[in-house]
Design an enzyme around this catalytic site. Structure first.
Site, PDB file in Angstrom:
ATOM      1  N   HIS A 155       4.102 -16.698  -4.776  1.00  0.00           N
ATOM      2  CA  HIS A 155       4.617 -16.005  -3.604  1.00  0.00           C
ATOM      3  C   HIS A 155       4.142 -16.688  -2.335  1.00  0.00           C
ATOM      4  O   HIS A 155       3.117 -17.374  -2.321  1.00  0.00           O
ATOM      5  CB  HIS A 155       4.173 -14.537  -3.601  1.00  0.00           C
ATOM      6  CG  HIS A 155       2.687 -14.357  -3.616  1.00  0.00           C
ATOM      7  ND1 HIS A 155       1.957 -14.427  -4.776  1.00  0.00           N
ATOM      8  CD2 HIS A 155       1.804 -14.117  -2.621  1.00  0.00           C
ATOM      9  CE1 HIS A 155       0.675 -14.234  -4.498  1.00  0.00           C
ATOM     10  NE2 HIS A 155       0.559 -14.048  -3.195  1.00  0.00           N
ATOM     11  N   CYS A 189     -10.967  12.567  -0.091  1.00  0.00           N
ATOM     12  CA  CYS A 189     -12.411  12.357   0.081  1.00  0.00           C
ATOM     13  C   CYS A 189     -12.757  12.448   1.562  1.00  0.00           C
ATOM     14  O   CYS A 189     -11.872  12.445   2.415  1.00  0.00           O
ATOM     15  CB  CYS A 189     -12.838  11.006  -0.498  1.00  0.00           C
ATOM     16  SG  CYS A 189     -12.214   9.578   0.413  1.00  0.00           S
TER      17      CYS A 189
END
Length: 646
Positions: free
Chosen positions: A65, A168
Site C-alpha cells: 500500500h 474507560c
C-alpha cells in the site's frame, strides 16, 4: 466517488511469483480503469513503501500500500495467488494480496481503508470466503461488504446475539481494546457481538434494532454508561473494562448462561446515580466510591490535556516569564511571538481553572445524576476560592453528591415534584454545600493543601526518592486503572499552582508511566521468541504508545501474563520515578511523553531515568519468562492477527 473495488480490480488467478510482479499486475488493473495515471511512478511509490517495512501478515496475507500523486481516488485491487507470493510474513508466502492506493494527502482515506481491511482480515470466515470465491464480482462484493462472508443456512439455529458497551476513564486505550477482545472472542465462539465504544471521540449509538434483537448484554466500563436504560430487561453482565480485555470468553459464556436460565436485568427505573444503574447489589461502598471518583477524573482529563499543553507551549515559545505578560485582551501584537505565547498561556490558564470544578461537578454527577452538577460545580469553585485545591474539589464533589441524594430521599408533595430538579434541589444543595465548603471543610482542607504544597516544595534527597518510588509503583501497578489515575491526578493537581516540588512530581509520574509499554517493546525486540506473534506485533506499537505516555500500551502483555509483566513493570517504574526525583527533573506539561522533552528540566537526565527503568523492566520480564519458557513441543501456536502498518 467510484466504488473502492470493482470486479475489474479483482484477479482470482494471479500468476505472479514475486511481490514486484504481483504489485505490477494489480496496478495495471488500476491503470486500466483510470485510477492510476502513471503506472511506473505509482509502482515506484509502492516499492518505496515496501522498502520501509514488509507488508506481509500472518495467515497468508499481503497488503502492499502507499499514498501516491499518481492515484486519482482511493482504490483497492485484490489478487488471489495460486502458488503464493513472499511479502515477508513470518509464516510464509501470501495467497491473498490486497494492493491499496490512496491519493497524496489522502491520509484519512488511506488509514480508513487499512483499518477497515485489518478488522476484516481477523475474521477467518471473511478470508475463507475470499479463498473460495469463484467470480470476481463475488470477491469484490465481499470486500466492499455488500455480501456477507457466509450466509446462515435456512435450517441452522440462529446465532446467539450480544450487544456490548465499553468505556474507560480516559476513553482511549481500554475502551477500544475491550471492544476488540469481545468481538474476537465472539467470532471464536460463533456468537454475533456488536460493540458500542463510548470513547474520547464520542460514540455511535448501537442501532435500536440490534439492541431489540440481542439475546444478551455485556457492559464493560469504569465510568457511567450513557443511556443504559436501552438494555433493561435483557440478560446482562456488568463488569469493569479490564474484564472485557482479559476474559472476554468468560463474559460471553456468562451472559449465555444467564439467558439460558431466563435471568434478566432489572427493568428501567429512576435511580439516583448513573454509576449505580445496573450495579450489583453486592457492590460495596469502596467499589461505588471508585466509580464516582473515576467519573470525575474522566471528565477532567480533556481539560488537563488542553490547558496543560497550551501552558507548556506558551513557556516553550515565550520563556518562563510569560506568566507576567499583560492580558492579551488589552495588548496583542499579531506579529509578536511573545503575544502568541501570552495568548496560549492565558487560554491554557482558563482551561486549567476548570479542573477542580469539573472534577467536583462530575463526581457529584456520578453519585446523583444531573441534579448533582450544580452543587458539585459550585463546591469545586469554592474549593478554588478558599485555596483548598484538588483535595477540596474531591471533597466538594462527594459532599454535593451526598447532599443531593439525601434531599432526593425526602418525601415531597406531588405539587412540588415538578420544580424539584430545576429549582428546589439546586437551591438547597448549593446552599448546603456552600456553607460546608466556606465555613466547615474548606479552611482545614486548605491548610492541609498548603502543608502538602510546602512539603513537596521542600522535598530533597531521600524523601524525594521515596516519593518517586511510590509514584512509580502506582503508575505501573494497574496500567491506566484507578491507582494509576490517582497518581496522575495528584501530579496534575500540583500544576494548578506550580512550585519546584510539584513540577518534580509531574516529571516523575510521566516518566514512570512511559516505562511499561517501552519495556514490553524492548523485550519483544531483544527476545522475541519468548513472545507470541501477536505480542511481537503489539510490541511494535508499544514503542510509539510508550513514547507518547500512554501506559495502556502494555495492557495486552499484562492481560496475557500478569504475574510476570506487572511486577516487572512496577520495578522499572519505581527505578524511573526514583531517578527522576533524585536528578531533580521537572515538567510543566501534564502529557506528551518525549514530544515535550524541550519543556523538561534536565532533559538528558530525565531520558536517562526513563531508559534505566525501561531496561530494568525489560530485563526482569525476559528473565521471568525465560525461567518458565515452554519447550517447543508444548508451546501453543499464536493465533494470527492482522496488524497493519500505516
Amino acid at each position: 466517488m467510484s466504488e473502492l473495488i470493482t470486479a475489474e480490480l479483482v484477479d482470482l488467478g494471479l500468476s505472479a511469483e514475486t511481490k514486484e510482479a504481483a504489485a505490477r499486475s494489480l496496478a495495471e488493473r488500476m491503470a486500466a480503469v483510470g485510477r492510476v495515471t502513471d503506472l511506473e511512478g505509482f509502482l515506484a511509490d509502492v516499492a518505496a513503501r515496501e522498502a520501509q517495512m514488509p507488508t506481509g501478515l500472518d495467515g497468508g496475507i499481503g497488503i502492499p500500500h502507499c499514498r501516491s500523486a499518481h492515484v486519482t481516488e482511493p482504490t483497492l485491487a485484490f489478487g488471489r495467488s495460486t502458488s503464493g507470493v513472499d511479502f515477508g510474513a513470518p509464516d510464509g508466502p501470501a495467497d491473498l494480496i490486497f494492493l491499496i492506493a490512496a491519493p497524496t494527502g489522502g491520509d484519512a482515506d488511506h488509514l480508513t481503508i487499512l483499518s477497515s481491511l485489518a478488522r476484516h482480515l481477523m475474521d477467518e470466515t471473511f478470508t475463507g470466503a475470499l479463498r473460495s470465491a469463484t467470480e470476481p464480482e463475488q470477491a469484490a462484493a465481499l470486500i466492499r461488504g455488500d455480501e456477507p462472508a457466509s450466509a446462515e443456512p435456512p435450517s441452522a439455529e440462529p446465532p446467539f446475539r450480544i450487544v456490548a458497551v465499553t468505556s474507560c476513564p480516559t476513553g482511549i486505550a481500554h475502551t477500544y481494546m475491550a471492544a476488540e477482545s469481545l468481538e474476537k472472542a465472539g467470532r471464536a465462539a460463533g456468537v454475533v457481538v456488536n460493540v458500542e465504544t463510548q470513547g474520547s471521540a464520542g460514540f455511535k449509538r448501537l442501532d435500536p434494532q440490534l439492541v431489540a434483537e440481542a439475546d444478551g448484554v455485556i457492559l464493560a466500563h469504569d465510568v457511567e454508561i450513557r443511556d443504559k436504560e436501552r438494555f433493561a430487561g435483557k440478560p446482562t453482565v456488568d463488569v469493569g473494562v479490564k474484564a472485557g480485555i482479559n476474559r472476554p470468553a468468560e463474559l460471553i459464556a456468562e451472559v449465555r448462561e444467564k439467558a439460558e436460565r431466563g435471568g434478566v436485568s432489572a427493568p428501567a427505573r429512576t435511580v439516583t446515580a448513573p454509576m449505580d444503574k445496573g450495579s450489583d447489589a453486592a457492590d460495596g461502598f469502596g467499589t461505588r466510591l471508585r466509580k464516582w471518583l473515576m467519573t470525575g477524573v474522566s471528565y477532567m482529563v480533556p481539560f488537563v490535556a488542553a490547558g496543560g499543553l497550551l501552558i507548556a507551549l506558551a513557556f516553550a515559545i515565550g520563556g518562563y516569564t510569560i506568566d507576567k505578560a499583560p492580558s492579551v485582551a488589552e495588548h496583542f501584537a499579531w506579529t509578536g511571538a511573545t503575544s502568541w505565547a501570552a495568548l496560549f498561556f492565558q487560554v491554557g490558564g482558563v482551561a486549567f481553572g476548570f479542573l477542580v470544578p469539573v472534577l467536583a461537578g462530575f463526581i457529584a454527577y456520578g453519585m446523583a445524576d444531573r441534579p448533582g452538577l450544580v452543587p458539585g460545580f459550585v463546591g469545586g469553585a469554592i474549593a478554588l476560592t478558599v485555596d483548598a485545591g484538588f483535595l477540596g474539589g474531591l471533597i466538594a464533589g462527594l459532599l454535593a453528591g451526598a447532599v443531593v441524594r439525601a434531599i432526593q430521599r425526602v418525601r415531597i408533595p406531588a405539587v412540588l415534584r415538578g420544580i424539584m430538579p430545576v429549582v428546589v434541589i439546586p437551591l438547597l444543595s448549593s446552599a448546603v454545600v456552600g456553607f460546608l465548603m466556606f465555613l466547615v471543610v474548606g479552611k482545614p482542607v486548605a491548610t492541609l493543601q498548603e502543608a502538602l504544597t510546602d512539603w513537596l516544595s521542600g522535598l530533597s534527597g531521600a524523601n524525594a526518592v521515596v516519593l518517586g518510588v511510590v509514584l512509580g509503583l502506582m503508575m505501573c501497578f494497574d496500567l491506566g486503572g484507578p491507582l494509576n489515575k490517582v497518581a496522575y491526578a495528584f501530579a496534575v493537581g500540583g500544576l494548578a499552582h506550580p512550585n519546584e516540588g510539584s513540577l518534580k512530581v509531574m516529571a516523575a509520574v510521566m516518566a514512570a508511566g512511559m516505562v511499561p509499554p517501552l519495556a514490553m517493546a524492548l523485550a519483544t525486540t531483544v527476545r522475541g521468541r519468548l513472545f507470541t506473534t501477536t505480542e511481537r506485533e503489539n510490541g511494535k506499537a508499544a514503542w510509539v504508545l510508550g513514547a507518547s505516555f500512554i501506559t495502556e500500551g502494555a495492557i495486552p502483555f499484562a492481560a496475557a501474563d500478569p504475574l510476570r509483566v506487572i511486577p516487572s513493570a512496577m520495578a522499572g517504574g519505581a527505578v524511573t520515578g526514583a531517578l527522576s526525583m533524585a536528578f531533580g527533573c521537572s515538567l510543566r506539561a501534564p502529557h506528551g511523553g518525549i514530544f515535550v522533552v524541550p519543556l523538561i528540566g534536565r532533559p538528558l537526565l530525565y531520558l536517562l531515568a526513563v531508559a534505566a527503568g525501561t531496561a530494568v523492566a525489560a530485563a526482569l520480564v525476559i528473565l521471568l519468562k525465560s525461567l518458565r519458557e515452554k519447550s517447543p513441543a508444548t508451546r501453543q501456536p499464536a493465533a494470527p492477527k492482522a496488524t497493519v502498518a500505516a
